[in-house]
Motif scaffolding. Sequence first.
Motif, PDB file in Angstrom:
ATOM      1  N   ILE A 212     -13.020 -12.257 -60.990  1.00 46.29           N
ATOM      2  CA  ILE A 212     -11.989 -13.142 -61.592  1.00 46.29           C
ATOM      3  C   ILE A 212     -11.352 -11.770 -62.063  1.00 46.29           C
ATOM      4  CG2 ILE A 212     -13.333 -13.715 -64.605  1.00 46.29           C
ATOM      5  CD1 ILE A 212     -16.084 -14.276 -63.099  1.00 46.29           C
ATOM      6  N   LYS A 213     -11.911 -10.278 -62.658  1.00 42.84           N
ATOM      7  CA  LYS A 213     -10.543  -9.748 -63.494  1.00 42.84           C
ATOM      8  C   LYS A 213      -8.803 -10.323 -62.497  1.00 42.84           C
ATOM      9  CE  LYS A 213     -13.244  -6.530 -65.693  1.00 42.84           C
ATOM     10  NZ  LYS A 213     -14.109  -5.535 -65.502  1.00 42.84           N
ATOM     11  N   THR A 214      -8.952  -9.924 -61.360  1.00 40.88           N
ATOM     12  CA  THR A 214      -8.184  -9.809 -60.278  1.00 40.88           C
ATOM     13  C   THR A 214      -6.737 -11.049 -60.887  1.00 40.88           C
ATOM     14  OG1 THR A 214      -9.372  -8.388 -58.640  1.00 40.88           O
ATOM     15  CG2 THR A 214      -7.527  -9.682 -57.886  1.00 40.88           C
ATOM     16  N   ALA A 215      -7.722 -12.098 -60.724  1.00 37.15           N
ATOM     17  CA  ALA A 215      -7.678 -13.646 -60.233  1.00 37.15           C
ATOM     18  C   ALA A 215      -6.444 -13.532 -61.905  1.00 37.15           C
ATOM     19  CB  ALA A 215      -8.806 -13.984 -61.020  1.00 37.15           C
ATOM     20  N   ARG A 216      -7.341 -12.892 -63.265  1.00 31.14           N
ATOM     21  CA  ARG A 216      -6.142 -13.029 -64.603  1.00 31.14           C
ATOM     22  C   ARG A 216      -5.728 -11.657 -64.018  1.00 31.14           C
ATOM     23  NH1 ARG A 216      -7.750 -17.640 -67.186  1.00 31.14           N
ATOM     24  NH2 ARG A 216      -9.829 -17.367 -67.423  1.00 31.14           N
ATOM     25  N   LYS A 217      -5.513 -10.438 -63.285  1.00 30.95           N
ATOM     26  CA  LYS A 217      -4.349  -9.481 -62.980  1.00 30.95           C
ATOM     27  C   LYS A 217      -3.158 -10.460 -62.195  1.00 30.95           C
ATOM     28  CE  LYS A 217      -7.226  -5.704 -63.373  1.00 30.95           C
ATOM     29  NZ  LYS A 217      -7.864  -4.154 -62.360  1.00 30.95           N
ATOM     30  N   LYS A 218      -3.314 -11.774 -61.531  1.00 30.82           N
ATOM     31  CA  LYS A 218      -2.681 -12.315 -61.072  1.00 30.82           C
ATOM     32  C   LYS A 218      -2.104 -13.031 -61.217  1.00 30.82           C
ATOM     33  CE  LYS A 218      -4.425 -10.764 -56.065  1.00 30.82           C
ATOM     34  NZ  LYS A 218      -4.974 -11.467 -54.966  1.00 30.82           N
ATOM     35  N   GLY A 219      -2.240 -13.369 -62.704  1.00 30.63           N
ATOM     36  CA  GLY A 219      -1.849 -14.429 -63.282  1.00 30.63           C
ATOM     37  C   GLY A 219      -2.220 -15.643 -63.766  1.00 30.63           C
ATOM     38  N   ALA A 220      -3.175 -16.297 -63.146  1.00 29.84           N
ATOM     39  CA  ALA A 220      -5.046 -16.823 -62.960  1.00 29.84           C
ATOM     40  C   ALA A 220      -3.971 -17.375 -64.443  1.00 29.84           C
ATOM     41  CB  ALA A 220      -6.122 -16.899 -62.856  1.00 29.84           C
ATOM     42  N   ASP A 221      -4.189 -19.204 -64.748  1.00 26.67           N
ATOM     43  CA  ASP A 221      -4.154 -19.490 -66.121  1.00 26.67           C
ATOM     44  C   ASP A 221      -5.529 -20.456 -66.183  1.00 26.67           C
ATOM     45  OD1 ASP A 221      -1.075 -20.120 -66.683  1.00 26.67           O
ATOM     46  OD2 ASP A 221      -0.838 -20.464 -65.216  1.00 26.67           O
ATOM     47  N   PHE A 222      -6.153 -20.903 -65.075  1.00 23.85           N
ATOM     48  CA  PHE A 222      -7.701 -21.226 -65.148  1.00 23.85           C
ATOM     49  C   PHE A 222      -8.206 -20.367 -63.805  1.00 23.85           C
ATOM     50  CE2 PHE A 222      -4.572 -24.660 -66.668  1.00 23.85           C
ATOM     51  CZ  PHE A 222      -5.678 -24.289 -68.166  1.00 23.85           C
ATOM     52  N   VAL A 223      -9.654 -19.947 -63.827  1.00 25.38           N
ATOM     53  CA  VAL A 223     -10.880 -19.378 -62.556  1.00 25.38           C
ATOM     54  C   VAL A 223     -11.487 -20.409 -62.309  1.00 25.38           C
ATOM     55  CG1 VAL A 223     -12.138 -17.881 -62.692  1.00 25.38           C
ATOM     56  CG2 VAL A 223      -9.753 -17.197 -63.779  1.00 25.38           C
ATOM     57  N   VAL A 224     -11.797 -20.786 -61.489  1.00 27.35           N
ATOM     58  CA  VAL A 224     -12.815 -22.150 -61.127  1.00 27.35           C
ATOM     59  C   VAL A 224     -13.896 -20.839 -60.262  1.00 27.35           C
ATOM     60  CG1 VAL A 224     -13.448 -24.034 -60.071  1.00 27.35           C
ATOM     61  CG2 VAL A 224     -11.122 -24.132 -61.234  1.00 27.35           C
ATOM     62  N   ALA A 225     -15.074 -20.713 -61.199  1.00 29.08           N
ATOM     63  CA  ALA A 225     -15.688 -20.246 -60.325  1.00 29.08           C
ATOM     64  C   ALA A 225     -16.861 -21.084 -59.200  1.00 29.08           C
ATOM     65  CB  ALA A 225     -16.982 -19.794 -61.182  1.00 29.08           C
ATOM     66  N   LEU A 226     -16.992 -21.001 -57.887  1.00 30.15           N
ATOM     67  CA  LEU A 226     -17.802 -22.574 -56.822  1.00 30.15           C
ATOM     68  C   LEU A 226     -18.816 -21.353 -56.759  1.00 30.15           C
ATOM     69  CD1 LEU A 226     -13.963 -23.078 -56.165  1.00 30.15           C
ATOM     70  CD2 LEU A 226     -15.373 -24.431 -56.999  1.00 30.15           C
ATOM     71  N   PRO A 227     -20.130 -21.309 -57.328  1.00 31.15           N
ATOM     72  CA  PRO A 227     -21.437 -20.671 -56.938  1.00 31.15           C
ATOM     73  C   PRO A 227     -22.237 -21.770 -55.940  1.00 31.15           C
ATOM     74  CG  PRO A 227     -21.738 -21.744 -59.028  1.00 31.15           C
ATOM     75  CD  PRO A 227     -20.286 -21.846 -58.360  1.00 31.15           C
ATOM     76  N   HIS A 228     -21.979 -20.613 -55.065  1.00 32.52           N
ATOM     77  CA  HIS A 228     -23.798 -21.012 -53.613  1.00 32.52           C
ATOM     78  C   HIS A 228     -24.864 -20.883 -54.747  1.00 32.52           C
ATOM     79  CE1 HIS A 228     -23.870 -24.028 -50.206  1.00 32.52           C
ATOM     80  NE2 HIS A 228     -25.062 -22.970 -49.593  1.00 32.52           N
ATOM     81  N   TRP A 229     -24.951 -22.268 -55.010  1.00 31.94           N
ATOM     82  CA  TRP A 229     -26.474 -21.324 -55.691  1.00 31.94           C
ATOM     83  C   TRP A 229     -28.089 -22.483 -55.984  1.00 31.94           C
ATOM     84  CZ3 TRP A 229     -24.774 -20.614 -61.225  1.00 31.94           C
ATOM     85  CH2 TRP A 229     -24.623 -21.849 -62.112  1.00 31.94           C
TER      86      TRP A 229
END
Length: 372
Positions: A212-229
Amino acid sequence: MKTTHLLTLLLPLVCTAALHAQQPSAQWFSDQYQIPFPKAALNAPDTVSVVVIGDVMMHAKQLVRDHRTFMERLAPTLRAADFAVANMEFPLGGEPYAGYPAFSTPDYYAWYAGKDCGIDVFLTGNNHVLDRGSRGLQRTLDVYARIRDSIGVRQTGAARDPKELEETYPLMLSRRGLKIALVSFTYGTNTGPDTEWPKVNYMRKDEVEAAIKTARKKGADFVVALPHWGTEYQLIHDATQDSWARWLVSKGVDVIVGGHPHVVQDTTHIKGVPVIYSLGNAISNMSIINSRLGLAATLRFVCDPVTGEKRMLEPELKFLWCTLPERLLPDSYASLFVKEWASRRSDWLTPSDFDNMIETWQRVKNTCGIED
């Protein structure tokens, strides 16, 4: 989400015992405070759409049927999206091919999903991806790499080496000036790895938080979590899902879209973040109660052309139904959108299966508090 009985922001914490003692009633869902979402601006040039479907499976009985009908009726919606995402619930482990419990699916099925059906992203972070061991996973990812290089379909959820892990976890999608990160991971696998690489993205908080932190560092405007749970075949999410969802929200994800239970589960909002606990199956040979009904979730992200404000619109949920052979088609399977077929009983070869679809649709909507 387009839910009539949505769980909500400021939802009181419910103890696990009470949650499992009885399923919440539809009235309980409707009594909660509903979060107003901005309405979708259809076809706006500054809107990016991501459609996510649940488990794409290949059971033994599917292996001997014409796969070209499986998702043919979903394909127009998938192709129309900027990005279509599907959980590939099997390895491409090579011959001998097999269904449950240790899957190995022919390569052509993945090519079909991408080339003919319009899938842009394969999710590999699931419990069956290591059914043929590390060697089978290596082969699977090699095939997916060839598909990527040929027709542009990407995968996330597993990686052959550190470089591929860096490129796919998170997986960054870009369109119309918006950057969307996909973070895909699984609670576990049915068999463990027997080599260090390739690796599966497991449900480990330090690794998920780092993605998640890497996504923001790469400039993500939105983060979609896709858990298999989650707990298989249960229409209401369990305590572990609740705990993880709250943790994911605390780490800054913008939406959570889950899978694994093989049935649709309830939906909610946590501090304004939409949570779709389980999409259920997209295509399978399952016949256990509720397992033939699934969801397609359409996520829309908008950049205001005047102010530059970036926001996510209300997720749209559409129910799917998987017809088995000799129900709708004489010789094969076909998944379809329930609402589009809800008045077409006469098209069924086995009308009682149409009745089953409608009954299941109503039962799951009432139990889960979802209205499509």
